[in-house]
Design an enzyme around this catalytic site. Structure first.
Site, PDB file in Angstrom:
ATOM      1  N   LYS A 112       0.828  -1.205   0.000  1.00  0.00           N
ATOM      2  CA  LYS A 112       0.000   0.000   0.000  1.00  0.00           C
ATOM      3  C   LYS A 112       0.874   1.272   0.000  1.00  0.00           C
ATOM      4  O   LYS A 112       0.455   2.320  -0.468  1.00  0.00           O
ATOM      5  CB  LYS A 112      -0.922   0.031   1.217  1.00  0.00           C
ATOM      6  CG  LYS A 112      -1.784  -1.211   1.420  1.00  0.00           C
ATOM      7  CD  LYS A 112      -3.134  -1.087   0.780  1.00  0.00           C
ATOM      8  CE  LYS A 112      -4.077  -2.245   1.060  1.00  0.00           C
ATOM      9  NZ  LYS A 112      -3.628  -3.577   0.676  1.00  0.00           N
TER      10      LYS A 112
HETATM   11  C1  LIG Z   1      -4.129  -4.623  -0.141  1.00  0.00           C
HETATM   12  C2  LIG Z   1      -3.349  -5.889  -0.276  1.00  0.00           C
HETATM   13  C3  LIG Z   1      -3.603  -6.818  -1.317  1.00  0.00           C
HETATM   14  C4  LIG Z   1      -4.729  -6.655  -2.306  1.00  0.00           C
HETATM   15  O1  LIG Z   1      -4.479  -5.663  -3.260  1.00  0.00           O
HETATM   16  P1  LIG Z   1      -5.658  -5.103  -4.173  1.00  0.00           P
HETATM   17  O2  LIG Z   1      -5.067  -3.990  -4.931  1.00  0.00           O
HETATM   18  O3  LIG Z   1      -6.728  -4.665  -3.226  1.00  0.00           O
HETATM   19  O4  LIG Z   1      -6.114  -6.225  -5.047  1.00  0.00           O
HETATM   20  C5  LIG Z   1      -2.810  -7.951  -1.392  1.00  0.00           C
HETATM   21  N1  LIG Z   1      -1.817  -8.175  -0.487  1.00  0.00           N
HETATM   22  C6  LIG Z   1      -1.548  -7.310   0.520  1.00  0.00           C
HETATM   23  C7  LIG Z   1      -0.477  -7.634   1.480  1.00  0.00           C
HETATM   24  C8  LIG Z   1      -2.296  -6.131   0.651  1.00  0.00           C
HETATM   25  O5  LIG Z   1      -2.024  -5.293   1.664  1.00  0.00           O
END
Ligand SMILES: *Cc1c(COP(=O)(O)O)cnc(C)c1O
Length: 497
Positions: A112
């Site tokens: 993120k």
């Molecule tokens: C948010 C997240 C995801 C999912 O990503 P999206 O863009 O919502 O599909 C996968 N793995 C981790 C560790 C995340 O924090």
């Protein structure tokens, strides 16, 4: 310009799309036309660093931002202070033709950060551009990872205040410590006596509260959201696909122009959608492999053409993918059905009222050309963490393990000749209990902080710096409230009334 996937709003500028977050009547903003970039132009980026690539890609989508504004945002986001590795998002070769893209070198150890280090800066610029002389207040309800990444992204960004609500007792010890030790003069963290849904419902109610909005306006504030449906959060993610491809070409792992496959551990569909935008722009990408855990609503959708959320929600060891409604899928559906906003709106309305919808055969065929899906169960996920550590001496987190497992299953049937990049969305230290258990074969110690040390010793790798010394950091946030008092907490923090 940007348009709504449901055809229910006027065209808006990039600044408006970012400042608004989503379409007020429901629907998501998408670029009216996707900028193309030919191979020759991509080649020009071969010798360039992450920042330069980011500036080049962002400029194509933000015509109402100046080069200087974009460069300023990018440089403040993707620097050595925020990202531990000079490549920002490095690739690690674990075997022939197979690479792990480490998207977790940012401050909070989760992918993120790749978006959230930039989004706040774009948002502030967007608000200024629209002539709104207001301080932006960001409200976040979090079940763990997003809260900390948003806090770090907005920390000390001028013109913003960020307030994060998390369920007291509903996040891990490490996640809680990460949040309550956040520095910065504009960060606020509140523990709520309730669960994640209580936090989220309260935040949604605050966004919809007209009286409060008026009060805020008078006090010189406006609300916004750092949610992943905001275009300003999706856009930064397109960049690392270009960067990864160029990295492979530069290091002669591929011949420039060859297709590369990407496997993406997917929840809200933002990450994999960014890969699709990169492909659509002209980056040579072969297949996109959409990996799910046991909440396999997307895998079933890609297999059958029916999206059906009427199923049990499962708590898994890859919790950031525990999602039954993948919000960003709407943008992909709109692109795949020939930008038919009426049809998109119809599908989404049916999802809302009945919990399912089925796409037409032509749209399904178009999706199949680009994307394949699959899922891994809990056992398979743990086994993949172990296998990868034993065979390649590389430590995967549980989300990344899901993606590698799903890729291997797909590859054993499809025999793609392309190199593959597996998106790694979290440091293994972020999900330390499951990872430790997977490679040691023992039940993990309950003390998560001690476990970080144990995993480091056992694997011979360093604890991610965002998680190291958490126990020694001072607790800076002690706010705590009842679930029906969240709004009062917001007023108190902003000193309204
Ligand atoms: C948010 C997240 C995801 C999912 O990503 P999206 O863009 O919502 O599909 C996968 N793995 C981790 C560790 C995340 O924090």
């Amino acid at each position: 310009m940007y348009i709504s996937t449901r055809g229910n709003y006027r065209e808006v500028t990039a600044a408006e799309a970012i400042a608004m977050g989503m379409v007020p009547e429901g629907g998501l903003f998408v670029p009216k036309s996707i900028p193309r970039i030919d191979l020759e132009e991509i080649k020009n980026y071969l010798g360039q660093d992450y920042q330069s690539i980011a500036i080049g890609i962002l400029e194509k989508y933000l015509p109402d931002f100046t080069h200087e504004e974009i460069a300023e945002c990018v440089k403040a986001a993707y620097n050595q202070e925020n990202f531990a590795h000079e490549a920002v998002a490095p690739l690690v070769k674990i075997k022939e033709n197979c690479f792990i893209l480490e998207l977790w070198q940012g401050p909070t150890a989760a992918f993120k950060d790749m978006a959230l280090q930039l989004t706040p800066r774009l948002l502030v610029k967007a608000v200024q551009k629209l002539g709104l002389d207001k301080k932006v207040v960001i409200l976040v309800a979090t079940s763990g990872d997003t809260g900390k990444a948003a806090l770090e992204g907005f920390k000390d960004v001028p013109g913003t205040e960020i307030i994060v609500f998390y369920p007291f007792g509903g996040v891990s010890v490490v996640q809680k410590l990460q949040m309550v030790t956040t520095e910065g003069s504009n960060t606020h963290v509140v523990a709520v006596d309730g669960n994640f849904d209580d936090c989220q419902s309260a935040v949604k109610a605050i966004f919809a509260d007209k009286d409060l909005a008026q009060q805020l306006d008078k006090a010189g504030y406006c609300f916004s959201s750092a949610n992943s449906i905001n275009w300003g959060r999706l856009l930064p993610q397109i960049v690392y696909y270009f960067h990864a491809y160029l990295y492979l070409a530069r290091n002669n792992e591929i011949v420039f122009g060859d297709n590369v496959d990407f496997a993406v551990p997917t929840g809200n569909f933002g990450n994999i959608l960014a890969a699709w935008y990169a492909k659509k722009m002209g980056l040579p990408i072969g297949k996109l492999i959409c990996a799910s855990n046991e909440n396999k609503v997307l895998a079933d959708f890609l297999a059958t053409g029916t999206y059906d959320r009427r199923r049990e929600f499962k708590q898994t060891i890859s919790p950031s993918m525990d999602i039954l409604i993948s919000s960003n899928l709407e943008r992909f559906l709109f692109a795949m059905n020939g930008e038919n906003s009426a049809l998109t709106a119809q599908w989404l309305a049916q999802l809302g009222t009945e919990g399912w919808f089925t796409i037409d055969a032509q749209t399904k065929a178009r999706i199949d050309e680009t994307m394949a899906g699959g899922f891994a169960n809990e056992q398979e996920t743990l086994a993949m963490v172990k296998k990868c550590f034993d065979e390649s001496h590389y430590l995967l987190d549980t989300h990344t393990a899901v993606a590698l497992k799903v890729y291997e299953a797909w590859q054993s049937v499809n025999h793609s000749k392309n190199a593959v990049v597996i998106d790694s969305t979290a440091s293994p230290y972020k999900f330390v209990s499951s990872v430790y258990q997977a490679i040691s074969g023992e039940k993990a110690n309950d003390d998560e902080l001690a476990l970080l040390e144990d995993l480091s010793r056992l694997s011979g790798t360093a604890i991610h710096r965002g998680l190291a010394n958490l126990g020694q950091k001072p607790i800076l946030h002690t706010r705590h409230c009842a679930k029906d008092a969240i709004i009062d907490e917001v007023k108190d923090i902003l000193q309204l009334k």
